[in-house]
Scaffold this active site. Structure first.
Site, PDB file in Angstrom:
ATOM      1  N   ASN A   7       0.860  -1.182   0.000  1.00  9.93           N
ATOM      2  CA  ASN A   7       0.000   0.000   0.000  1.00  9.93           C
ATOM      3  C   ASN A   7       0.904   1.241   0.000  1.00  9.93           C
ATOM      4  O   ASN A   7       1.584   1.503   0.979  1.00  9.93           O
ATOM      5  CB  ASN A   7      -0.869  -0.048   1.267  1.00  9.93           C
ATOM      6  CG  ASN A   7      -1.846   1.092   1.342  1.00  9.93           C
ATOM      7  OD1 ASN A   7      -1.828   1.999   0.515  1.00  9.93           O
ATOM      8  ND2 ASN A   7      -2.709   1.052   2.350  1.00  9.93           N
ATOM      9  N   ARG A  89      -2.756  -2.245  -3.278  1.00 11.39           N
ATOM     10  CA  ARG A  89      -3.887  -1.343  -3.137  1.00 11.39           C
ATOM     11  C   ARG A  89      -3.749  -0.240  -4.190  1.00 11.39           C
ATOM     12  O   ARG A  89      -2.717   0.415  -4.269  1.00 11.39           O
ATOM     13  CB  ARG A  89      -3.891  -0.711  -1.758  1.00 11.39           C
ATOM     14  CG  ARG A  89      -5.006   0.282  -1.630  1.00 11.39           C
ATOM     15  CD  ARG A  89      -4.885   1.101  -0.379  1.00 11.39           C
ATOM     16  NE  ARG A  89      -5.979   2.032  -0.317  1.00 11.39           N
ATOM     17  CZ  ARG A  89      -5.913   3.205   0.289  1.00 11.39           C
ATOM     18  NH1 ARG A  89      -4.798   3.584   0.870  1.00 11.39           N
ATOM     19  NH2 ARG A  89      -6.945   3.991   0.307  1.00 11.39           N
ATOM     20  N   HIS A 178     -12.722   3.651  -0.125  1.00 12.45           N
ATOM     21  CA  HIS A 178     -12.762   2.740   1.028  1.00 12.45           C
ATOM     22  C   HIS A 178     -13.458   1.414   0.670  1.00 12.45           C
ATOM     23  O   HIS A 178     -13.989   0.723   1.540  1.00 12.45           O
ATOM     24  CB  HIS A 178     -13.507   3.370   2.233  1.00 12.45           C
ATOM     25  CG  HIS A 178     -12.766   4.503   2.878  1.00 12.45           C
ATOM     26  ND1 HIS A 178     -13.403   5.623   3.370  1.00 12.45           N
ATOM     27  CD2 HIS A 178     -11.450   4.677   3.132  1.00 12.45           C
ATOM     28  CE1 HIS A 178     -12.507   6.460   3.888  1.00 12.45           C
ATOM     29  NE2 HIS A 178     -11.314   5.901   3.749  1.00 12.45           N
ATOM     30  N   ARG A 239      -9.969  17.139   5.734  1.00 13.22           N
ATOM     31  CA  ARG A 239     -10.746  17.419   4.516  1.00 13.22           C
ATOM     32  C   ARG A 239     -12.134  17.927   4.889  1.00 13.22           C
ATOM     33  O   ARG A 239     -12.729  17.465   5.863  1.00 13.22           O
ATOM     34  CB  ARG A 239     -10.891  16.158   3.667  1.00 13.22           C
ATOM     35  CG  ARG A 239      -9.605  15.754   2.997  1.00 13.22           C
ATOM     36  CD  ARG A 239      -9.767  14.436   2.255  1.00 13.22           C
ATOM     37  NE  ARG A 239      -8.786  13.471   2.715  1.00 13.22           N
ATOM     38  CZ  ARG A 239      -8.911  12.153   2.606  1.00 13.22           C
ATOM     39  NH1 ARG A 239      -9.988  11.623   2.051  1.00 13.22           N
ATOM     40  NH2 ARG A 239      -7.977  11.361   3.064  1.00 13.22           N
ATOM     41  N   GLU A 383      -8.408  -4.325   5.662  1.00 12.13           N
ATOM     42  CA  GLU A 383      -8.289  -4.161   4.208  1.00 12.13           C
ATOM     43  C   GLU A 383      -7.204  -5.071   3.637  1.00 12.13           C
ATOM     44  O   GLU A 383      -7.342  -5.584   2.524  1.00 12.13           O
ATOM     45  CB  GLU A 383      -7.988  -2.691   3.888  1.00 12.13           C
ATOM     46  CG  GLU A 383      -9.193  -1.806   4.171  1.00 12.13           C
ATOM     47  CD  GLU A 383      -8.849  -0.337   4.382  1.00 12.13           C
ATOM     48  OE1 GLU A 383      -8.296  -0.015   5.462  1.00 12.13           O
ATOM     49  OE2 GLU A 383      -9.112   0.473   3.497  1.00 12.13           O
TER      50      GLU A 383
END
Ligand code: ADP
Length: 404
Positions: A7, A89, A178, A239, A383
């Site tokens: 990742n 990923r 996600h 964000r 994940e």
């Protein structure tokens, strides 16, 4: 079968070595500050002590080499880990990928095509792929996309009300992210809550540094809060989530900022950090709020209210809801946030059990009252496991293919 999961961020590389299908983590490592004067590497094998070391990592290849060297040198890891496939990923798959794929030249081109859609993420993901292909030229490499899970959205959920040519020419639409987390948590939720995946309505909220929420009917995503990029939707660490788009013109005008500065403002200096003027990290905010800091409390209030708003929207989209799950750092560990989000939702059949909620942190647990018509669960995400499972599946398929 041993699978390496990679990742990559723009200046970081994380890897996990898993033995599949059991999903046992044999080793994990992380390099931060790639390209800076000194990078920082951490590595841990099994239950062993983690090591940390500063070193020179000019690029992602050097970072991966460092971690692979740790793997080779570790007394508990035989055969250099015997990596049989690598799962990567990849943040943005555009409209091309509704599932994971074996990486070939066409896939690489498609990942490049999505650079425009994810300029911060996809180039870094590709660097990780290139570095790993060099290190493991003879094993299958598999791309697992954050966007793939949401490719089931219908046009009414993914189109923006802009002139249609924006979609046709530039693929401007909602994609959602996600996805690997939603894939994992939804499967666990069906098992734990005793739901038939083919006849279920669930809402899952992934609350980490990035935050999103998804409505999932019969195992397929029907709506999600992030948009063409991961800037939209819920309030996040830094964000802004949903805002009136006109604000951008006002900010340019009144603060005399360039568009690049506004981009940074909305991505890096807004959200919890911007609202509180103190921190984007939920633990820090909750600490200060508990000591009476009004702005930190207000940031938490806006964060929770925005999730509640989306819950209402998604219960309408699904025409009801069997179960809700919270996941990622905040969702898994903060009973305070879960309680605040679920306050006064009994009108929608959502009732938390205060004690179950308090004691659930970090574990899989049902936190709703027995007579709550909507079950509410805490489910830590995984994940890496989904990426390793997909890599294993596709690697097996290549072994059986006459064209491999
Ligand atoms: P990422 O999106 O980077 O994977 P995580 O899923 O680890 O992030 O989530 C990070 C967020 O989780 C941070 O805001 C952090 O403060 C929050 N968090 C972690 N533990 C707790 C806790 N005990 N209480 C409240 N928030 C927590």
């Amino acid at each position: 079968m041993n699978i390496l999961v990679i990742n990559c961020g723009s200046s970081s590389l994380k890897f996990d070595l898993l033995t599949m299908p059991e999903g046992i983590e044999r080793a994990s490592g992380h390099v931060e500050r790639i390209g800076a004067v000194t990078a920082l590497g951490t590595f841990q094998a099994g239950e062993g002590k983690p090591m940390r070391e500063s070193f020179d990592a000019g690029d992602h290849g050097a970072a991966l080499d460092f971690l692979l060297q740790q793997l080779r040198d570790h007394p508990d890891i035989e055969d250099d880990g015997n990596v049989e496939a690598v799962g990567h990923r990849v943040v943005h798959g555009g409209e091309q990928f509704a599932e994971s794929v074996l990486i070939d030249d066409e896939v690489i081109d498609a990942i490049k095509d999505a650079f425009d859609l994810a300029p911060l993420h996809n180039p870094a993901n590709l660097k990780g792929i290139r570095a790993a292909q060099k290190a493991f030229p003879d094993v299958p490499h598999v791309a697992v996309f954050d966007t793939a899970f949401h490719q089931s959205l219908k046009p009414e959920a993914y189109l923006y009300a802009l002139p249609n040519r924006m979609y046709r020419r530039h693929k401007m639409r909602r994609y959602g992210f996600h996805g690997t987390s939603y894939a994992y948590v939804s499967r666990r939720l069906y098992e734990l809550a005793g739901l038939d995946p083919e006849a279920s309505k669930v809402i899952i909220s992934h609350l980490g540094n990035g935050c999103s929420i998804a409505a999932i009917r019969n195992g397929r995503s029907v709506d999600t809060s992030m948009g063409m990029t991961p800037l939209a939707g819920l309030v996040m660490g830094t964000r802004c989530g949903d805002i009136d788009p006109s604000l951008i013109f006002d900010i340019v005008d009144k603060e005399e900022m360039t568009l690049a500065e506004v981009h940074a403002l909305l991505n890096r200096y807004s959200g919890l950090l911007g609202l509180s003027g103190y921190a984007g990290d939920m633990r820090d905010l909750l600490d200060e709020a508990s000591k009476g800091d009004a702005r930190c409390q207000q940031a938490v209030d806006v964060f929770c209210y925005q999730i509640k708003r989306y819950l209402g929207m998604y219960i309408a989209a699904l025409n009801g809801c069997d179960a809700i799950a919270f996941t990622a750092g905040i969702g898994t560990y903060s009973d305070v946030i879960r309680a605040q989000v679920c306050t006064d939702l009994d009108g929608l059949g959502i009732e938390l059990d205060a004690e179950r909620n308090r004691s659930a942190n970090g574990t899989e647990a049902n936190i709703s009252k027995d007579d709550s018509s909507v079950q509410v669960w805490v489910i830590p995400t995984n994940e890496e496991l989904v990426i390793a499972q997909d890599a294993m599946k596709l690697a097996h398929a290549t072994k059986q293919s006459p064209y491999a």
